[in-house]
Write an enzyme that holds these catalytic residues in place. Structure first.
Site, short mmCIF file in Angstrom:
data_model
loop_
_atom_site.label_atom_id
_atom_site.label_comp_id
_atom_site.label_asym_id
_atom_site.label_seq_id
_atom_site.Cartn_x
_atom_site.Cartn_y
_atom_site.Cartn_z
N ASP A 1 77.82 67.87 56.50
CA ASP A 1 76.39 68.10 56.74
C ASP A 1 76.19 68.33 58.23
O ASP A 1 76.38 67.41 59.05
CB ASP A 1 75.57 66.90 56.28
CG ASP A 1 74.09 67.09 56.53
OD1 ASP A 1 73.51 68.05 55.97
OD2 ASP A 1 73.51 66.31 57.31
N GLU B 1 77.27 73.51 53.64
CA GLU B 1 76.01 74.17 53.28
C GLU B 1 75.97 75.55 53.91
O GLU B 1 76.29 75.71 55.09
CB GLU B 1 74.83 73.33 53.75
CG GLU B 1 73.49 73.78 53.18
CD GLU B 1 72.37 72.82 53.52
OE1 GLU B 1 71.25 73.02 53.03
OE2 GLU B 1 72.63 71.86 54.28
N CYS C 1 68.00 62.21 46.14
CA CYS C 1 68.60 60.88 46.19
C CYS C 1 69.98 60.94 45.54
O CYS C 1 70.10 61.37 44.39
CB CYS C 1 67.71 59.87 45.47
SG CYS C 1 68.45 58.23 45.30
N CYS D 1 63.97 54.47 43.28
CA CYS D 1 64.90 53.68 42.48
C CYS D 1 65.39 52.44 43.23
O CYS D 1 66.12 51.62 42.66
CB CYS D 1 66.09 54.53 42.06
SG CYS D 1 67.18 55.02 43.44
N ASP E 1 71.59 61.89 56.84
CA ASP E 1 72.74 62.79 56.88
C ASP E 1 73.85 62.35 55.93
O ASP E 1 74.51 63.18 55.32
CB ASP E 1 73.27 62.90 58.31
CG ASP E 1 72.23 63.49 59.26
OD1 ASP E 1 71.40 64.28 58.79
OD2 ASP E 1 72.26 63.16 60.46
#
Length: 382
Positions: A195, A279, A331, A355, A362
């Site tokens: 990331d 990504e 999530c 939750c 990150d």
């Protein structure tokens, strides 16, 4: 597979003069080729071939008073200039027809006399001496700083003069596709998502952080001072030339530090992981925002291209995840899209999901990128 090996060379004063003539002749032949093809297009005639331009712009031109000085340099780099012009036009037409992947390529332009110059020699124009010198036709034996050995016999060499007055020899060698393949690494721990960010350069598996070195920001004050001094020098003066070199050296040092650091990070990631998932960022779009300078400094495009190239040569799996995949917003525990999203939430570094799970921004994105990359990799298996 073709690779480049670049070394510093130290030409003597007469050799520097010969190289300057070669650079000028290469630029002239390239510009003459562009002018000839533009003239043919304006007159509605077919484009002249490279062989026709070779006879017209090199062989015949040497016999004319206007271009007689072309005979003072080797013919090899002049012929390569014609091939470069042909390749540039081919890329332009392929881009118009949609055959070329990537950004649109424009038509070739006339080359200007700039501070960075280059000339390419094929096997007919250079050879490696037993004493370690590099022989170039009509230039002589150049002293080379061999920082490492060549992995194979070079097929061509490009002599480059940088804006700071340094000379480099860039060799092209051909290797087998599996020549640099590494031993495979087994186990799920040998797979990582990456990331990318600006606060930290990257976060990999396990929340490990690669800090952002910000090389340009570290050198920015020196650069500003040098640029102010350059702006006060009279144009055409010797002092202005010295000030220009000083500015160029700061840019060169910044670039060299960044390139060295990027190569080391890529080597570490490829050596420790069998699969790498990243990504597919739209870096060009990010360069239009307020963080454009920081994005430039981070050099994400250079990092990703190096990582993809090295992973392919080392036999590692490299997968790009779609840029619209909500890696930050999702999530990693329940899959709900309850995380920070958009420019307004860039300052949120940690968040709690409905939750009950608490996430680092990150580290959570790395987990989601890794899972999506694994899914994409499994979908492509036969």
């Amino acid at each position: 597979m073709q690779l480049r090996y670049t070394y510093r060379v130290y030409p003597t004063a007469p050799q520097r003069s010969a190289l300057a003539r070669t650079f000028g002749c290469v630029r002239t032949v390239f510009n003459d080729a562009v002018a000839a093809r533009r003239r043919a297009y304006a007159e509605g005639l077919p484009f002249p071939s490279t062989a026709q331009l070779d006879k017209l712009l090199i062989t015949a031109a040497k016999r004319t008073p206007e271009r007689a000085w072309l005979a003072e340099v080797s013919t090899v780099p002049l012929q390569q200039a014609l091939r470069d012009c042909h390749a540039a036009y081919r890329n332009f037409f392929d881009s118009l027809k949609g055959k070329r992947v990537g950004a649109k390529a424009g038509p070739p332009k006339f080359k200007l006399r700039s501070n960075r110059q280059a000339a390419r020699f094929t096997r007919n124009g250079f050879s490696l001496r037993a004493n370690g010198r590099l022989y170039l036709a009509k230039i002589g034996d150049l002293r080379v700083a061999w920082s490492r050995g060549l992995a194979a016999e070079p097929t061509s060499v490009t002599i480059i003069k940088t804006s700071t007055g340094k000379y480099f020899a860039s060799f092209v060698i051909a290797l087998e596709d599996d020549a640099q393949r590494l031993e495979p690494i087994a186990g799920p721990e040998a797979e990582t998502g990456i990331d990318l960010g600006l606060k930290d350069f990257a976060v990999v598996r396990g929340g490990k952080v690669i800090e952002n070195p910000r090389f340009f920001k570290r050198m920015e004050r020196q650069l500003q001072k040098a640029q102010r001094q350059l702006s006060r020098k009279r144009k055409g003066s010797a002092n202005r030339a010295k000030a220009r070199v000083k500015v160029a050296k700061i840019h060169e040092r910044t670039r060299n530090m960044r390139e060295d650091w990027l190569h080391k990070q890529v080597m570490t990631l490829v050596g420790e992981n069998q699969a790498l998932f990243v990504e597919d960022l739209c870096v060009k779009g990010l360069l239009r925002g307020r963080a454009a300078k920081s994005v430039h400094d981070a050099a994400w495009s250079s990092f990703l291209s190096k990582l993809e190239s090295k992973a392919a040569r080392a036999g590692r799996n490299f997968v790009r995840v779609d840029r619209f995949f909500p890696s930050t917003q999702m999530c990693s525990a329940c899959g709900a899209l309850t995380g920070p999203a958009g420019l307004s939430d860039l300052g949120i570094r940690a968040w709690a999901c409905e939750c009950g799970a608490t996430h680092d921004r990150d580290a959570n994105a790395e987990i989601n990128i890794r899972r999506e990359g694994q899914r994409l990799a499994a979908a492509t298996l036969p």
